[in-house]
Design a protein around this motif. Structure first.
Motif, PDB file in Angstrom:
ATOM      1  N   PHE A 186      75.050  37.058  44.253  1.00  0.00           N
ATOM      2  CA  PHE A 186      74.352  35.937  44.801  1.00  0.00           C
ATOM      3  C   PHE A 186      73.710  35.939  46.064  1.00  0.00           C
ATOM      4  O   PHE A 186      74.591  36.528  46.567  1.00  0.00           O
ATOM      5  CB  PHE A 186      75.206  34.388  44.903  1.00  0.00           C
TER       6      PHE A 186
ATOM      7  N   PHE B 182      77.015  24.286  47.696  1.00  0.00           N
ATOM      8  CA  PHE B 182      76.556  25.761  46.857  1.00  0.00           C
ATOM      9  C   PHE B 182      77.915  26.282  46.808  1.00  0.00           C
ATOM     10  O   PHE B 182      78.638  26.740  45.874  1.00  0.00           O
ATOM     11  CB  PHE B 182      75.164  25.963  47.086  1.00  0.00           C
TER      12      PHE B 182
ATOM     13  N   ILE C 232      67.694  27.560  47.199  1.00  0.00           N
ATOM     14  CA  ILE C 232      68.924  28.115  47.533  1.00  0.00           C
ATOM     15  C   ILE C 232      69.692  29.582  47.449  1.00  0.00           C
ATOM     16  O   ILE C 232      70.082  29.689  48.392  1.00  0.00           O
ATOM     17  CB  ILE C 232      69.917  27.476  46.860  1.00  0.00           C
TER      18      ILE C 232
ATOM     19  N   ARG D 299      70.528  24.453  37.839  1.00  0.00           N
ATOM     20  CA  ARG D 299      71.115  23.100  37.760  1.00  0.00           C
ATOM     21  C   ARG D 299      70.367  22.006  39.135  1.00  0.00           C
ATOM     22  O   ARG D 299      69.799  21.034  38.736  1.00  0.00           O
ATOM     23  CB  ARG D 299      72.714  22.387  37.896  1.00  0.00           C
ATOM     24  N   GLU D 300      69.446  22.892  40.287  1.00  0.00           N
ATOM     25  CA  GLU D 300      69.076  22.863  40.915  1.00  0.00           C
ATOM     26  C   GLU D 300      67.273  22.493  40.513  1.00  0.00           C
ATOM     27  O   GLU D 300      66.900  23.403  40.564  1.00  0.00           O
ATOM     28  CB  GLU D 300      69.029  23.369  42.401  1.00  0.00           C
TER      29      GLU D 300
ATOM     30  N   LEU E  12      75.183  27.405  38.710  1.00  0.00           N
ATOM     31  CA  LEU E  12      75.600  26.282  39.821  1.00  0.00           C
ATOM     32  C   LEU E  12      73.786  26.385  40.721  1.00  0.00           C
ATOM     33  O   LEU E  12      73.775  25.376  41.286  1.00  0.00           O
ATOM     34  CB  LEU E  12      76.641  27.282  40.349  1.00  0.00           C
ATOM     35  N   LEU E  13      73.169  27.506  40.402  1.00  0.00           N
ATOM     36  CA  LEU E  13      72.400  27.451  41.308  1.00  0.00           C
ATOM     37  C   LEU E  13      71.299  26.458  40.377  1.00  0.00           C
ATOM     38  O   LEU E  13      70.127  25.973  40.835  1.00  0.00           O
ATOM     39  CB  LEU E  13      71.169  28.663  41.795  1.00  0.00           C
TER      40      LEU E  13
ATOM     41  N   SER F 159      66.523  29.827  42.621  1.00  0.00           N
ATOM     42  CA  SER F 159      65.546  28.412  43.202  1.00  0.00           C
ATOM     43  C   SER F 159      65.829  28.777  44.588  1.00  0.00           C
ATOM     44  O   SER F 159      66.721  29.330  45.098  1.00  0.00           O
ATOM     45  CB  SER F 159      67.283  27.908  42.710  1.00  0.00           C
TER      46      SER F 159
ATOM     47  N   LEU G 259      72.082  33.779  48.319  1.00  0.00           N
ATOM     48  CA  LEU G 259      71.885  32.753  49.681  1.00  0.00           C
ATOM     49  C   LEU G 259      70.812  32.657  50.636  1.00  0.00           C
ATOM     50  O   LEU G 259      71.629  33.640  51.466  1.00  0.00           O
ATOM     51  CB  LEU G 259      73.012  31.645  49.325  1.00  0.00           C
ATOM     52  N   ASN G 260      69.804  32.470  50.437  1.00  0.00           N
ATOM     53  CA  ASN G 260      69.455  31.482  51.512  1.00  0.00           C
ATOM     54  C   ASN G 260      70.106  30.723  52.927  1.00  0.00           C
ATOM     55  O   ASN G 260      70.751  29.900  53.021  1.00  0.00           O
ATOM     56  CB  ASN G 260      68.264  30.815  51.616  1.00  0.00           C
TER      57      ASN G 260
END
Lengths: 380, 380
Positions: free
Chosen positions: B113, B81, A311, A285-286, A282-283, A308, B115-116
């Motif tokens: 995860f 996301f 993200i 693919r960026e 999910l991350l 990523s 995430l930013n």
């Protein structure tokens, strides 16, 4: 030409042959489908010149009457319109009659269409295929073989030969290989028919042909007859003939790509491993081409991660059922791994590594009929 | 901010607020959704500045605990996301914690995860709405009203006001009108709540807002509270607040468009008429703007036809249940007729004509809560 036909049979047959019809053809007559009424029933044909599909509807079958032919003959009708129309006709029977100058009347209930037909004499003939190299596969096995290999063909036209699946036959064993040069899928199958002396090695079937074939073959154990010639392959199922052109050129020798020993073997639950890769992707693919990293931590704990910078990061952990050999630290395409795992039907897989920059294998446990190979990506 | 939440509740809520989030926004913070943990539960908000959706997940409801808040606070996370991630998380609970510098850790099972996040202080505030002009509609009726009108709004920005549905309220009666100036859909509904003195006439709700609203309201007879202000409308369902901007400008007076007498009244089976139009439109959609022709033949026999010179002709016949008045010969858009017939739920419709170039009406029999109007096309 004049006949009355069971609507459901007509709809299903038209839907099948439509899979060969392309709206982007440069040959105008191939935007149509050809309908022939003869003394045994109705034959409907669609083609894009690479794939041709012929569907037969018998006068009667299993004590049911499907067709009544009043006048034999043939016509070509615009495929897209004809398919849309027959689907929506109101009654259970459809009457089709060619009037003067190729105009074709389609009647059902209180509905009447008059379509401008095309000259059936202009429709290309299907290839004539001598049934010398014939063998048979059960429908279910054929569909499984296709599903487990066809996803790995190349989608790029840089090396056209790689857009097909290579079928080889020797000693009653069929081997099917697809590769886009970054990953490879291979499937073996024993062919239990009178084919001991049948041998071929450079048959390359376009991936698209196999995908379409798979859609129109019913599930089940019906035997599909397969005839191979120099430049065509023909699949014969009940009331269906499916022709595909073969790809020109020599398929590369892939046998040496597959390592025959490994430094690490990890056994994992297919489903848990797949789901962890799916989340990591999910991350991934960026940016960076969907790459994830797999690292073996202490005591069978496998960590899948992806980073990523814009993200965020993801860490997944999957407990291996067994782990033998060297520690692992490797990066690869999450998409290729997901494709490979989805193609393997067994509950557990063994993943075999021979080094961070060497191709690695994914296989069912104790089963050598299917091998999935992936080339790793250089770790950043 | 730090809390643990039931995964299914989180997934459903994120899915609801995502309906307001657009990837094409020019305001970067609106690509995110805002999450607030407070002492009553979790509030999640998505917005594209036209539509804002706020979803509340209570600490507990119906004796089930959904949320445990460890530390109150708020964060904005990348909507796409975050939505993809929560859907795929492995366990039935999800832990979300803001670490230093807006980094947000999401944990579930063996999945983690980081995430930013974005600064929640930058997220726009929802409009403050004084609950003066409030009335209530049952969810099912609201969804029906939307379905029966919203399809007729204009998709062109030439007259922006026509991209909305005009809602008027007077004497406890709600009237909803949509028109793209070629056809019109009108729906009346009696509002059985304490609204005798509530009156408004120029409320124009963007069609897109109503379509999205319809998707997130559950079927059933729950009462939806509706608050109307100068430039906003607010729909309040259980645990959901749905805000929409209203369109600026004056909605045209459409009352004089609807003829109050007719020269011909035809009663038809809605389904048979719709299916005949659908078939006729298969050829009509080529070229000439999807126009079909309707002609009354002898003894209640209605003929629908279309002619597309390159493809062919179609003739459909529908037997009217009753036919009163002058003969009919009229042409109209098959698409508009299909839309209108699909919006009418009754088994039979009465179609009322006042001349080949005058608007005509489609209505259920003995029911005046819904009127569909179509302008004919000049016959060629």
């Amino acid at each position: 030409m004049h006949f009355v036909i069971d609507k459901d049979q007509l709809v299903q047959s038209v839907q099948d042959v439509m899979k060969a019809v392309s709206s982007r053809t440069t040959i105008p007559i191939l935007t149509g489908i050809k309908i022939v009424a003869h003394d045994e029933g109705i034959t409907i044909t669609g083609s894009d010149s690479d794939i041709s599909i012929e569907r037969f509807i018998p006068i009667e079958e299993d004590d049911k009457q499907y067709v009544e032919v009043q006048r034999m003959g043939s016509i070509v009708l615009q495929a897209r319109f004809f398919a849309d129309i027959v689907k929506k006709l109101p009654a259970s029977q459809v009457e089709i009659e060619v009037l003067e100058r190729l105009t074709t009347r389609i009647r059902s209930g209180a509905s009447e269409f008059n379509l401008n037909g095309l000259d059936p004499e202009e429709y290309p003939r299907l290839p004539e295929i001598a049934e010398e190299n014939l063998f048979s596969i059960q429908a279910d096995l054929l569909k499984q073989i296709i599903r487990q290999t066809v996803f790995a063909v190349s989608t790029s036209e840089t090396r056209p030969i790689l857009t097909g699946v290579n079928w080889r036959m020797e000693d009653g064993r069929l081997t099917c290989v697809a590769t886009d040069s970054h990953r490879l899928a291979m499937r073996h199958a024993t062919i239990e028919s009178n084919t001991a002396d049948l041998k071929f090695s450079n048959v390359v079937i376009p991936g698209k042909s196999l995908s379409e074939l798979s859609k129109i073959i019913d599930d089940g154990n019906e035997l599909i007859d397969i005839v191979v010639t120099e430049n065509q392959i023909l699949f014969k199922a009940k009331n269906i003939l499916f022709y595909s052109r073969l790809l020109d050129g020599n398929y590369p020798d892939t046998s040496r790509l597959i390592p025959d020993e490994s430094k690490t073997d990890v056994v994992l639950s297919t489903k848990k491993f797949l789901q962890a890769i799916e989340r990591a992707s999910l991350l991934a693919r960026e940016g960076r081409n969907n790459v994830v990293k797999l690292v073996s931590l202490e005591s069978k704990n496998m960590e899948i991660s992806s980073n990523s910078p814009e993200i965020g990061k993801v860490f997944e952990h999957v407990e291996a059922q067994s782990f033998e050999g060297d520690e692992v630290k490797i990066s690869f395409s999450a998409k290729y791994m997901m494709d490979a795992l989805k193609a393997i039907d067994s509950a557990d897989v063994v993943v075999s590594f021979t080094g961070a920059m060497r191709p690695f294998l994914i296989r069912p446990i104790n089963e050598d009929s299917i091998v999935q190979l992936i080339l790793p990506v250089r770790t950043y």
